[in-house]
Design a protein around this motif. Structure first.
Motif, PDB file in Angstrom:
ATOM      1  N   TYR A 125      51.469  47.168  40.433  1.00 28.69           N
ATOM      2  CA  TYR A 125      50.313  46.341  40.070  1.00 28.69           C
ATOM      3  C   TYR A 125      49.909  45.396  41.200  1.00 28.69           C
ATOM      4  O   TYR A 125      48.727  45.052  41.316  1.00 28.69           O
ATOM      5  N   GLN A 126      50.860  44.990  42.030  1.00 27.78           N
ATOM      6  CA  GLN A 126      50.464  44.199  43.189  1.00 27.78           C
ATOM      7  C   GLN A 126      49.617  45.046  44.133  1.00 27.78           C
ATOM      8  O   GLN A 126      48.598  44.584  44.657  1.00 27.78           O
ATOM      9  N   ALA A 127      50.043  46.292  44.352  1.00 32.99           N
ATOM     10  CA  ALA A 127      49.268  47.183  45.214  1.00 32.99           C
ATOM     11  C   ALA A 127      47.907  47.505  44.596  1.00 32.99           C
ATOM     12  O   ALA A 127      46.894  47.545  45.297  1.00 32.99           O
ATOM     13  N   LEU A 128      47.870  47.717  43.286  1.00 26.63           N
ATOM     14  CA  LEU A 128      46.609  48.003  42.613  1.00 26.63           C
ATOM     15  C   LEU A 128      45.650  46.830  42.746  1.00 26.63           C
ATOM     16  O   LEU A 128      44.446  47.017  42.969  1.00 26.63           O
ATOM     17  N   SER A 129      46.169  45.610  42.628  1.00 28.04           N
ATOM     18  CA  SER A 129      45.333  44.425  42.781  1.00 28.04           C
ATOM     19  C   SER A 129      44.719  44.374  44.176  1.00 28.04           C
ATOM     20  O   SER A 129      43.557  44.004  44.346  1.00 28.04           O
ATOM     21  N   GLY A 130      45.505  44.762  45.177  1.00 29.44           N
ATOM     22  CA  GLY A 130      44.989  44.767  46.540  1.00 29.44           C
ATOM     23  C   GLY A 130      44.005  45.888  46.792  1.00 29.44           C
ATOM     24  O   GLY A 130      43.041  45.727  47.554  1.00 29.44           O
ATOM     25  N   GLN A 131      44.229  47.027  46.163  1.00 32.41           N
ATOM     26  CA  GLN A 131      43.376  48.189  46.387  1.00 32.41           C
ATOM     27  C   GLN A 131      42.054  48.086  45.637  1.00 32.41           C
ATOM     28  O   GLN A 131      41.049  48.652  46.059  1.00 32.41           O
ATOM     29  N   ALA A 132      42.057  47.363  44.526  1.00 36.37           N
ATOM     30  CA  ALA A 132      40.848  47.267  43.696  1.00 36.37           C
ATOM     31  C   ALA A 132      39.753  46.491  44.415  1.00 36.37           C
ATOM     32  O   ALA A 132      39.985  45.404  44.932  1.00 36.37           O
ATOM     33  N   ASN A 133      38.565  47.060  44.427  1.00 38.12           N
ATOM     34  CA  ASN A 133      37.419  46.374  45.021  1.00 38.12           C
ATOM     35  C   ASN A 133      36.538  45.753  43.941  1.00 38.12           C
ATOM     36  O   ASN A 133      35.390  45.397  44.196  1.00 38.12           O
ATOM     37  N   GLU A 134      37.092  45.630  42.744  1.00 32.30           N
ATOM     38  CA  GLU A 134      36.351  45.069  41.614  1.00 32.30           C
ATOM     39  C   GLU A 134      37.145  43.891  41.075  1.00 32.30           C
ATOM     40  O   GLU A 134      38.320  44.044  40.714  1.00 32.30           O
ATOM     41  N   PRO A 135      36.557  42.693  41.028  1.00 30.95           N
ATOM     42  CA  PRO A 135      37.314  41.471  40.734  1.00 30.95           C
ATOM     43  C   PRO A 135      38.031  41.436  39.392  1.00 30.95           C
ATOM     44  O   PRO A 135      39.149  40.919  39.308  1.00 30.95           O
ATOM     45  N   VAL A 136      37.429  41.944  38.331  1.00 35.76           N
ATOM     46  CA  VAL A 136      38.091  41.897  37.027  1.00 35.76           C
ATOM     47  C   VAL A 136      39.352  42.758  37.049  1.00 35.76           C
ATOM     48  O   VAL A 136      40.411  42.337  36.569  1.00 35.76           O
ATOM     49  N   LEU A 137      39.256  43.951  37.615  1.00 32.68           N
ATOM     50  CA  LEU A 137      40.426  44.820  37.708  1.00 32.68           C
ATOM     51  C   LEU A 137      41.500  44.196  38.593  1.00 32.68           C
ATOM     52  O   LEU A 137      42.693  44.236  38.259  1.00 32.68           O
ATOM     53  N   ALA A 138      41.103  43.631  39.717  1.00 37.51           N
ATOM     54  CA  ALA A 138      42.070  43.017  40.631  1.00 37.51           C
ATOM     55  C   ALA A 138      42.825  41.885  39.940  1.00 37.51           C
ATOM     56  O   ALA A 138      44.050  41.758  40.061  1.00 37.51           O
ATOM     57  N   HIS A 139      42.107  41.053  39.199  1.00 39.93           N
ATOM     58  CA  HIS A 139      42.750  39.935  38.509  1.00 39.93           C
ATOM     59  C   HIS A 139      43.617  40.436  37.352  1.00 39.93           C
ATOM     60  O   HIS A 139      44.729  39.933  37.129  1.00 39.93           O
ATOM     61  N   MET A 140      43.116  41.430  36.634  1.00 40.36           N
ATOM     62  CA  MET A 140      43.890  42.023  35.548  1.00 40.36           C
ATOM     63  C   MET A 140      45.223  42.545  36.080  1.00 40.36           C
ATOM     64  O   MET A 140      46.286  42.312  35.484  1.00 40.36           O
ATOM     65  N   ALA A 141      45.188  43.237  37.201  1.00 38.58           N
ATOM     66  CA  ALA A 141      46.410  43.781  37.788  1.00 38.58           C
ATOM     67  C   ALA A 141      47.368  42.670  38.206  1.00 38.58           C
ATOM     68  O   ALA A 141      48.590  42.796  38.058  1.00 38.58           O
ATOM     69  N   SER A 142      46.830  41.565  38.707  1.00 35.75           N
ATOM     70  CA  SER A 142      47.701  40.456  39.119  1.00 35.75           C
ATOM     71  C   SER A 142      48.365  39.800  37.906  1.00 35.75           C
ATOM     72  O   SER A 142      49.527  39.368  37.982  1.00 35.75           O
ATOM     73  N   LEU A 143      47.658  39.737  36.775  1.00 37.53           N
ATOM     74  CA  LEU A 143      48.242  39.185  35.551  1.00 37.53           C
ATOM     75  C   LEU A 143      49.344  40.098  35.016  1.00 37.53           C
ATOM     76  O   LEU A 143      50.396  39.627  34.566  1.00 37.53           O
ATOM     77  N   ILE A 144      49.113  41.406  35.062  1.00 34.06           N
ATOM     78  CA  ILE A 144      50.128  42.345  34.609  1.00 34.06           C
ATOM     79  C   ILE A 144      51.345  42.276  35.523  1.00 34.06           C
ATOM     80  O   ILE A 144      52.494  42.319  35.068  1.00 34.06           O
ATOM     81  N   ARG A 145      51.110  42.144  36.824  1.00 36.43           N
ATOM     82  CA  ARG A 145      52.210  42.012  37.783  1.00 36.43           C
ATOM     83  C   ARG A 145      53.107  40.831  37.402  1.00 36.43           C
ATOM     84  O   ARG A 145      54.340  40.939  37.438  1.00 36.43           O
ATOM     85  N   ALA A 146      52.502  39.708  37.022  1.00 38.13           N
ATOM     86  CA  ALA A 146      53.287  38.524  36.647  1.00 38.13           C
ATOM     87  C   ALA A 146      54.172  38.822  35.444  1.00 38.13           C
ATOM     88  O   ALA A 146      55.335  38.393  35.387  1.00 38.13           O
ATOM     89  N   ASP A 147      53.644  39.560  34.468  1.00 40.57           N
ATOM     90  CA  ASP A 147      54.457  39.946  33.309  1.00 40.57           C
ATOM     91  C   ASP A 147      55.622  40.829  33.732  1.00 40.57           C
ATOM     92  O   ASP A 147      56.749  40.674  33.248  1.00 40.57           O
ATOM     93  N   GLU A 148      55.351  41.772  34.633  1.00 37.51           N
ATOM     94  CA  GLU A 148      56.402  42.697  35.057  1.00 37.51           C
ATOM     95  C   GLU A 148      57.504  41.976  35.837  1.00 37.51           C
ATOM     96  O   GLU A 148      58.680  42.319  35.719  1.00 37.51           O
TER      97      GLU A 148
END
Length: 287
Positions: free
Chosen positions: A137-160
């Motif tokens: 999810y950290q990599a997905l957040s970096g790869q995403a060029n769309e802000p909602v997805l990038a932030h969503m991935a960073s929130l999921i990363r924190a849970d993981e």
């Protein structure tokens, strides 16, 4: 397209602003479509491996309660928000049909028999799985060029990361109750690392691919393998190899001097694993 800061990043996974998604930025990103849809399948299927773990730790009320109230709840929530994102951006994709096909396949793979032979080693293996999800999810957040997805991935990363800490805490408990050699712990970690590369993720991606490309289960996988190899190459540049190495080594409890020596080679090995081509047939990995 350069990623722009989202105007309001105070939202949580309980109230994702799907209406703020920049669809024009993400809709044409085939890599993100497959990664998000595939991840949604694995996360929603958390009940399968939660049940396996609950049965394995059935005399530990505290662990059982945490697995149900926190781990399973948060994992399935991740899956629901990723599913809803997929349906919002790519509404023509038949998510429900693809998930039903995936679940039928995946439920056969998730067996209690494939868990580690001791509770201490299974908790070490859990740390490996959570390392994989947190770094994904950290990599997905970096790869995403769309802000909602990038932030969503960073929130999921924190849970993981939080899940990793809990499993590591339980690992230390069982290591105290049942002293286990570093060699056995290393072998458990190595087994799960080697299994992880071509198990859950490839199974999920294959079922997304079958529905998206309108092919059946017996179709030739040559094009699918090429696609996965291409995604792996793109993903590598965002993957936090150093973070993965540190998280994987932690259960070994190595002296700091040894950790510093081992970390470099481990990063190089991880880089080869992340970048290697996917195999023709998914290997089975139980959760």
């Amino acid at each position: 397209m350069q990623k722009q800061a989202h105007p309001a990043m105070s939202w949580s996974l309980d109230n994702v602003p799907y209406h703020d998604i920049d669809i024009t930025a993400v809709r044409s990103r085939e890599d993100l479509f497959y990664l998000v849809a595939g991840a949604s399948f694995i996360e929603i299927a958390a009940d399968l491996y939660t049940d396996n773990l609950i049965e394995y730790f059935n005399d530990q009320p505290e662990i059982m309660q945490w697995l149900v109230d926190y781990w399973k709840f948060e994992e399935t929530r991740h899956g629901h928000v990723l599913r809803d994102y997929t349906k919002h951006v790519w509404p023509e994709f038949d998510w429900d049909r693809a998930y039903a096909s995936f679940y039928a396949d995946y439920s056969v793979q998730c067996t209690q028999e494939a868990l580690e032979p001791s509770r201490c080693l299974e908790m070490a293996a859990r740390c490996v799985v959570e390392t994989g999800t947190a770094t994904f999810y950290q990599a997905l957040s970096g790869q995403a060029n769309e802000p909602v997805l990038a932030h969503m991935a960073s929130l999921i990363r924190a849970d993981e990361i939080s899940h990793y800490k809990h499993f590591y805490q339980y690992f230390r408990l069982y290591r105290t109750l049942d002293p286990t050699s570093r060699l056995k712990i290393f072998r458990a970690i190595a087994r799960r690392v080697m299994e992880a590369r071509n198990s859950d993720a490839e199974t999920a991606l294959w079922h997304v691919y079958m529905v998206q490309r309108n092919v059946d289960v017996n179709s030739d996988k040559t094009e699918f393998k090429k696609m996965c190899a291409q995604f792996s190459q793109q993903f590598r540049q965002y993957y936090p190899l150093g973070m993965a190495a540190k998280m994987l080594m932690r259960p070994l409890d190595l002296p700091k001097a040894v950790s510093r020596v081992v970390e470099g080679p481990l990063v190089k090995v991880a880089e080869r694993v992340i970048g290697k081509k996917t195999s023709a047939k998914p290997e089975k990995q139980a959760h």
